[in-house]
Write a protein that holds these residues in place. Structure first.
Motif, short mmCIF file in Angstrom:
data_model
loop_
_atom_site.label_atom_id
_atom_site.label_comp_id
_atom_site.label_asym_id
_atom_site.label_seq_id
_atom_site.Cartn_x
_atom_site.Cartn_y
_atom_site.Cartn_z
N VAL A 302 -19.57 -17.92 6.39
CA VAL A 302 -19.05 -17.50 7.70
C VAL A 302 -18.59 -16.05 7.67
O VAL A 302 -18.80 -15.28 8.61
CB VAL A 302 -17.88 -18.43 8.11
N ALA A 303 -17.94 -15.65 6.58
CA ALA A 303 -17.41 -14.29 6.45
C ALA A 303 -17.37 -13.92 4.97
O ALA A 303 -17.43 -14.80 4.10
CB ALA A 303 -16.00 -14.22 7.05
N PRO A 304 -17.27 -12.63 4.65
CA PRO A 304 -17.21 -12.22 3.24
C PRO A 304 -16.02 -12.85 2.53
O PRO A 304 -14.94 -12.99 3.11
CB PRO A 304 -17.07 -10.70 3.33
N ALA A 305 -16.21 -13.21 1.29
CA ALA A 305 -15.13 -13.76 0.47
C ALA A 305 -14.42 -12.65 -0.28
O ALA A 305 -14.85 -11.49 -0.28
CB ALA A 305 -15.70 -14.78 -0.52
N GLU A 306 -13.30 -12.98 -0.91
CA GLU A 306 -12.58 -12.00 -1.74
C GLU A 306 -13.47 -11.54 -2.89
O GLU A 306 -14.19 -12.34 -3.51
CB GLU A 306 -11.30 -12.61 -2.30
N ASP A 307 -13.42 -10.25 -3.18
CA ASP A 307 -14.22 -9.64 -4.25
C ASP A 307 -13.29 -9.25 -5.39
O ASP A 307 -12.46 -8.35 -5.24
CB ASP A 307 -14.96 -8.42 -3.70
N PHE A 308 -13.42 -9.91 -6.52
CA PHE A 308 -12.55 -9.66 -7.65
C PHE A 308 -13.19 -8.73 -8.69
O PHE A 308 -12.70 -8.63 -9.81
CB PHE A 308 -12.14 -10.98 -8.31
N SER A 309 -14.26 -8.07 -8.30
CA SER A 309 -14.93 -7.17 -9.25
C SER A 309 -14.23 -5.82 -9.36
O SER A 309 -14.48 -5.06 -10.30
CB SER A 309 -16.38 -6.94 -8.82
N GLU A 310 -13.35 -5.52 -8.40
CA GLU A 310 -12.57 -4.28 -8.42
C GLU A 310 -11.09 -4.63 -8.37
O GLU A 310 -10.69 -5.63 -7.75
CB GLU A 310 -12.93 -3.39 -7.23
N PRO A 311 -10.23 -3.81 -8.99
CA PRO A 311 -8.78 -4.10 -8.96
C PRO A 311 -8.20 -3.92 -7.56
O PRO A 311 -8.63 -3.05 -6.80
CB PRO A 311 -8.19 -3.09 -9.94
N PHE A 312 -7.24 -4.75 -7.22
CA PHE A 312 -6.51 -4.61 -5.97
C PHE A 312 -5.19 -5.33 -6.13
O PHE A 312 -4.97 -6.08 -7.10
CB PHE A 312 -7.30 -5.17 -4.78
N SER A 313 -4.28 -5.11 -5.20
CA SER A 313 -2.98 -5.79 -5.25
C SER A 313 -2.57 -6.17 -3.84
O SER A 313 -3.00 -5.56 -2.86
CB SER A 313 -1.92 -4.89 -5.89
N TRP A 314 -1.71 -7.18 -3.76
CA TRP A 314 -1.16 -7.64 -2.49
C TRP A 314 0.35 -7.49 -2.53
O TRP A 314 1.00 -7.78 -3.55
CB TRP A 314 -1.51 -9.11 -2.25
N ASP A 315 0.93 -7.03 -1.44
CA ASP A 315 2.38 -6.78 -1.35
C ASP A 315 3.03 -7.74 -0.37
O ASP A 315 2.41 -8.16 0.61
CB ASP A 315 2.65 -5.34 -0.90
N PHE A 316 4.31 -8.03 -0.63
CA PHE A 316 5.09 -8.90 0.25
C PHE A 316 6.49 -8.30 0.43
O PHE A 316 7.06 -7.78 -0.53
CB PHE A 316 5.19 -10.32 -0.32
N GLU A 317 7.01 -8.36 1.66
CA GLU A 317 8.31 -7.80 1.96
C GLU A 317 9.06 -8.74 2.90
O GLU A 317 8.44 -9.42 3.72
CB GLU A 317 8.17 -6.43 2.67
N PRO A 318 10.39 -8.76 2.83
CA PRO A 318 11.15 -9.53 3.82
C PRO A 318 11.11 -8.85 5.18
O PRO A 318 10.88 -7.64 5.29
CB PRO A 318 12.56 -9.55 3.24
N VAL A 319 11.32 -9.63 6.22
CA VAL A 319 11.37 -9.08 7.58
C VAL A 319 12.71 -8.39 7.81
O VAL A 319 13.76 -8.88 7.40
CB VAL A 319 11.19 -10.21 8.62
N ASP A 320 12.68 -7.22 8.46
CA ASP A 320 13.90 -6.53 8.88
C ASP A 320 14.28 -7.07 10.26
O ASP A 320 13.75 -6.65 11.28
CB ASP A 320 13.65 -5.02 8.94
N HIS A 321 15.20 -8.03 10.28
CA HIS A 321 15.52 -8.70 11.54
C HIS A 321 16.34 -7.83 12.48
O HIS A 321 16.38 -8.08 13.69
CB HIS A 321 16.27 -10.00 11.25
#
Length: 406
Positions: A302-321
């Motif tokens: 249906v759509a491209p999948a995640e590609d793990f052949s190159e390095p990458f990172s994911w970030d997470f932050e709390p919401v500033d309410h």
């Protein structure tokens, strides 16, 4: 071959839905399309390309649409098809009502106007692939009352689709094909991810002079202007929090929004034992749309999948309410239930339009919505007319607060 009724066919969800259908020949048959009527050329092209027998538009432009369809047929050499063209404010709901119980109605209409179509779709017994979050938020009690069976609604919002998938992967009740009721289950929290919009990291003082153009510059998703502005205030995530509360029967305090700017993690489920399941894919609505069409089966490629052949990172932050108070308001409104979510949604639609018209500041959007909600005395909703009256009051009060009416 599964029957599909597509509501909001010329919008972002609608056009991508047709892309999925086109890429899966022999699996789906589009029997009805609906649209507001502002892009008749595209609607005519869709009607001809997919040989759709029923077309619904809100605007009284049947003759004009008929001429465009015939012209398109001549240009493409497609044989003429006898079509029914429905017009009027109830056109989409009438189109939804044409679906058979074995088919699927995709509600990609934007805004609270989609509620009547949601109810109409549910009444047919067909599966409802729901991308119109406002209809569930505003009409939650009515939507629940019109459901014919558990699992009739399959969420199409990427976040709720992600939670849906994670629940199916992690719950013991393996035979179910729906978002299982989680209030009595092993779920500790639902993790609701948000990109953070164009103003991620900004403090409240930084948002005083935000322009419409600034608010429309979403860093990840290409969406319509209303959804994009809602994303910039995090009101879109606030509506999704209420939607998750209604879909998955979990306390609003157990739904935790988290900023994830890359938008690859679409949401997840934290279990009582500390295990966390997350659903990931590159930013695209094609996968949740495809799942809405084919659930409980999955389509291929249906759509491209995640590609793990190159390095990458994911970030997470709390919401500033403090900077983005819409989520705090959403929890309050979800706990109140009844008419409160409908009031929040209706007031927000007025405030967003006022902002687009340069008659309301950016911070004034959520501030106005909060004041309308604070003034409202919550009541139970058992009939559509009751809901319409509450929404009318919310619209008028928001207009008064914004100086748009006497």
């Amino acid at each position: 071959m599964r029957e599909v009724v597509l509501l909001g066919s010329t919008g972002s969800i609608g056009t991508q839905c047709l892309e999925v259908i086109e890429n899966n020949p022999g699996k789906f048959r589009v029997t009805a399309l609906s649209a507001g009527g502002n892009n008749l050329e595209l609607l005519a092209a869709q009607a001809v390309a997919f040989q759709v027998p029923t077309i619904a538009i809100e605007q009284p432009r049947a003759d004009e649409l008929g001429d465009l369809i015939r012209l398109r047929e001549q240009e493409t050499g497609v044989a003429q098809l006898k079509r029914q063209i429905i017009t009027g404010t109830k056109a989409s709901a009438q189109a939804a009502a044409t679906c058979s119980a074995s088919g699927v109605v995709v509600n990609g209409i934007n805004g609270g106007i989609g509620l009547s179509s949601t109810l109409s779709a549910l009444d047919t017994g067909a599966t409802l692939a729901l991308a119109n979050k406002e209809s569930l938020v505003a009409g939650g009690p009515l939507v629940n009352a019109h459901q014919q069976y558990p699992g009739q609604i399959v969420p199409v919002d990427s976040e709720h689709s992600a939670i849906h998938q994670c629940l199916q992967s992690g719950l013991h009740e393996r035979g179910l094909t729906m978002p299982v009721v989680t209030g009595r289950s092993e779920v500790r929290k639902l993790i609701l991810t948000a990109s953070g919009g164009p103003f991620r990291g900004k403090k409240r003082a930084d948002l005083v002079d935000v322009s419409v153009e600034d608010a429309l510059k979403h860093p990840t998703w290409a969406m319509g202007p209303v959804v994009t502005i809602n994303s910039s205030t995090l009101m879109n995530k606030a509506l999704e929090l209420i939607e998750a509360h209604l879909l998955f029967d979990l306390d609003p305090e157990a739904i935790e929004p988290v900023i994830h700017p890359q938008s690859h993690i679409h949401s997840g489920v934290l279990w009582n034992d500390g295990s966390l399941l997350l659903q990931a894919s590159p930013p695209s609505m094609l996968i949740p749309i495809a799942l809405g069409l084919s659930w409980p089966e999955r389509l291929s490629d249906v759509a491209p999948a995640e590609d793990f052949s190159e390095p990458f990172s994911w970030d997470f932050e709390p919401v500033d309410h403090e900077a983005f108070p819409a989520l705090t308001l959403a929890r309050q409104v979800a706990k109140q239930g009844g008419s409160a979510p409908a009031v929040m949604n209706a007031a927000n639609e007025v405030a967003v339009q006022a902002f687009r018209d340069r008659k309301c500041g950016f911070l004034g959007i959520v501030d106005t919505v909060r004041q309308v909600c604070d003034e409202h005395q919550t009541v139970a909703i058992t009939e559509l007319q009751e809901l319409l009256e509450v929404q009318t009051w919310a619209v008028k009060r928001a207009q008064q607060l914004l100086g748009l009416s006497a």
